[in-house]
Scaffold this motif. Structure first.
Motif, PDB file in Angstrom:
ATOM      1  N   GLU A  34       0.812  -1.217   0.000  1.00 47.04           N
ATOM      2  CA  GLU A  34       0.000   0.000   0.000  1.00 47.04           C
ATOM      3  C   GLU A  34       0.843   1.262   0.000  1.00 47.04           C
ATOM      4  O   GLU A  34       0.450   2.281  -0.557  1.00 47.04           O
ATOM      5  N   ASP A  35       2.029   1.196   0.612  1.00 44.76           N
ATOM      6  CA  ASP A  35       2.902   2.366   0.667  1.00 44.76           C
ATOM      7  C   ASP A  35       3.883   2.428  -0.503  1.00 44.76           C
ATOM      8  O   ASP A  35       4.419   3.485  -0.796  1.00 44.76           O
ATOM      9  N   GLY A  36       4.114   1.285  -1.165  1.00 43.13           N
ATOM     10  CA  GLY A  36       5.117   1.243  -2.214  1.00 43.13           C
ATOM     11  C   GLY A  36       4.593   1.044  -3.613  1.00 43.13           C
ATOM     12  O   GLY A  36       5.296   1.280  -4.582  1.00 43.13           O
ATOM     13  N   GLY A  37       3.365   0.597  -3.770  1.00 46.24           N
ATOM     14  CA  GLY A  37       2.812   0.409  -5.095  1.00 46.24           C
ATOM     15  C   GLY A  37       2.574  -1.051  -5.436  1.00 46.24           C
ATOM     16  O   GLY A  37       2.654  -1.935  -4.577  1.00 46.24           O
ATOM     17  N   THR A  38       2.295  -1.276  -6.708  1.00 48.54           N
ATOM     18  CA  THR A  38       1.902  -2.601  -7.195  1.00 48.54           C
ATOM     19  C   THR A  38       2.658  -2.928  -8.466  1.00 48.54           C
ATOM     20  O   THR A  38       2.903  -2.053  -9.299  1.00 48.54           O
ATOM     21  N   LEU A  39       3.021  -4.209  -8.606  1.00 50.34           N
ATOM     22  CA  LEU A  39       3.732  -4.702  -9.790  1.00 50.34           C
ATOM     23  C   LEU A  39       3.034  -5.967 -10.259  1.00 50.34           C
ATOM     24  O   LEU A  39       2.624  -6.801  -9.455  1.00 50.34           O
ATOM     25  N   GLY A  40       2.881  -6.097 -11.580  1.00 48.98           N
ATOM     26  CA  GLY A  40       2.273  -7.294 -12.148  1.00 48.98           C
ATOM     27  C   GLY A  40       2.740  -7.509 -13.573  1.00 48.98           C
ATOM     28  O   GLY A  40       3.511  -6.702 -14.114  1.00 48.98           O
ATOM     29  N   VAL A  41       2.283  -8.605 -14.164  1.00 46.15           N
ATOM     30  CA  VAL A  41       2.600  -8.888 -15.567  1.00 46.15           C
ATOM     31  C   VAL A  41       1.317  -9.231 -16.325  1.00 46.15           C
ATOM     32  O   VAL A  41       0.415  -9.864 -15.788  1.00 46.15           O
ATOM     33  N   LEU A  68       8.305 -14.614 -26.023  1.00 42.68           N
ATOM     34  CA  LEU A  68       8.280 -13.664 -24.911  1.00 42.68           C
ATOM     35  C   LEU A  68       6.877 -13.075 -24.838  1.00 42.68           C
ATOM     36  O   LEU A  68       6.230 -12.865 -25.863  1.00 42.68           O
ATOM     37  N   PHE A  69       6.409 -12.823 -23.636  1.00 41.62           N
ATOM     38  CA  PHE A  69       5.134 -12.151 -23.453  1.00 41.62           C
ATOM     39  C   PHE A  69       5.411 -10.705 -23.098  1.00 41.62           C
ATOM     40  O   PHE A  69       6.399 -10.396 -22.446  1.00 41.62           O
ATOM     41  N   GLU A  70       4.549  -9.802 -23.544  1.00 44.46           N
ATOM     42  CA  GLU A  70       4.666  -8.390 -23.199  1.00 44.46           C
ATOM     43  C   GLU A  70       4.090  -8.232 -21.801  1.00 44.46           C
ATOM     44  O   GLU A  70       2.872  -8.208 -21.628  1.00 44.46           O
ATOM     45  N   GLY A  71       4.958  -8.145 -20.812  1.00 44.14           N
ATOM     46  CA  GLY A  71       4.522  -8.090 -19.419  1.00 44.14           C
ATOM     47  C   GLY A  71       3.899  -6.774 -19.022  1.00 44.14           C
ATOM     48  O   GLY A  71       3.123  -6.705 -18.088  1.00 44.14           O
ATOM     49  N   GLY A  72       4.230  -5.722 -19.746  1.00 39.08           N
ATOM     50  CA  GLY A  72       3.700  -4.394 -19.458  1.00 39.08           C
ATOM     51  C   GLY A  72       4.616  -3.332 -20.022  1.00 39.08           C
ATOM     52  O   GLY A  72       5.681  -3.634 -20.570  1.00 39.08           O
ATOM     53  N   ARG A 127       7.044 -19.134 -18.151  1.00 43.56           N
ATOM     54  CA  ARG A 127       6.850 -18.083 -19.151  1.00 43.56           C
ATOM     55  C   ARG A 127       7.807 -16.951 -18.835  1.00 43.56           C
ATOM     56  O   ARG A 127       8.116 -16.679 -17.675  1.00 43.56           O
ATOM     57  N   ILE A 128       8.253 -16.286 -19.902  1.00 42.04           N
ATOM     58  CA  ILE A 128       9.151 -15.140 -19.745  1.00 42.04           C
ATOM     59  C   ILE A 128       8.445 -13.900 -20.281  1.00 42.04           C
ATOM     60  O   ILE A 128       7.878 -13.922 -21.381  1.00 42.04           O
ATOM     61  N   PHE A 129       8.514 -12.823 -19.501  1.00 46.85           N
ATOM     62  CA  PHE A 129       7.828 -11.578 -19.818  1.00 46.85           C
ATOM     63  C   PHE A 129       8.843 -10.458 -20.029  1.00 46.85           C
ATOM     64  O   PHE A 129       9.761 -10.297 -19.225  1.00 46.85           O
TER      65      PHE A 129
END
Length: 192
Positions: A34-41, A68-72, A127-129
């Protein structure tokens, strides 16, 4: 009020989200503070680039499609790998997600600097992103309140779905109530 965001949950783009980076996207949350943010793919964006072209030593361990997948849109020149293990063991070169969801309890990140041989036979899927999706503290919560994302439960097969282009619709179809109807929304909302 925003829905709870948790590691192992899915963010599914609503039809209102027209940002081309995330349109019809399905994001697996890998980190949330909550204080640092969010990361995902992004789980449903296979690229045209094969793993052999970029990381040939990992090619034999990657689940299909072998691209390769486009993770973001963040750090697209870096790679992040996810793999599942068949048991509760934690092999060298693999780190379990600290997930609140049992659906991803056997999922973790792979150290791509490690020799692939140490993970051969230890992982079941991989999987690789290229890149990742990231939000600063409060940013994702704000986007959820604005109606850009649904927060839903992941299922074990989502991360390595063999038909990633259909993942957006299939995740929505399995949701309870009226949310399942969103899967029928046409690609061009003007046609609705």
């Amino acid at each position: 009020m925003a829905e709870a965001i948790y590691v192992g949950g899915l963010l599914v783009a609503t039809p209102l989200l027209d940002d081309p980076n995330f349109r019809r996207g399905v994001v697996l949350i890998l980190e949330h503070d909550e204080d640092g943010g969010t990361l995902g793919v992004m789980l449903n964006r296979p690229s045209e680039v094969t793993v052999t072209q970029v990381l040939p030593s990992w090619d034999s361990l990657v689940s299909g499609p072998p691209v390769l997948f486009e993770g973001g849109p963040v750090q697209t020149d870096s790679a992040l790998a996810l793999a599942s293990v068949p048991s509760g063991q934690e092999p060298l070169g693999w780190r379990r997600l600290h997930a609140g969801s049992s659906a991803v309890s056997k999922l973790g990140t792979v150290d791509l600097d490690a020799p692939p041989e140490i993970l051969a036979g230890e992982i079941t899927q991989m999987r690789i992103f290229a890149g990742y999706a990231g939000w600063t503290a409060g940013q994702l919560e704000s986007e959820i309140r604005e109606g850009s994302w649904y927060v839903v439960e992941a299922e074990p097969g989502d991360t390595f779905d063999s038909r990633p282009a259909n993942l957006w619709r299939s995740v929505l179809r399995r949701q309870p109530g009226e949310l399942a109807f969103v899967a029928t929304c046409p690609d061009d909302p003007k046609l609705n």
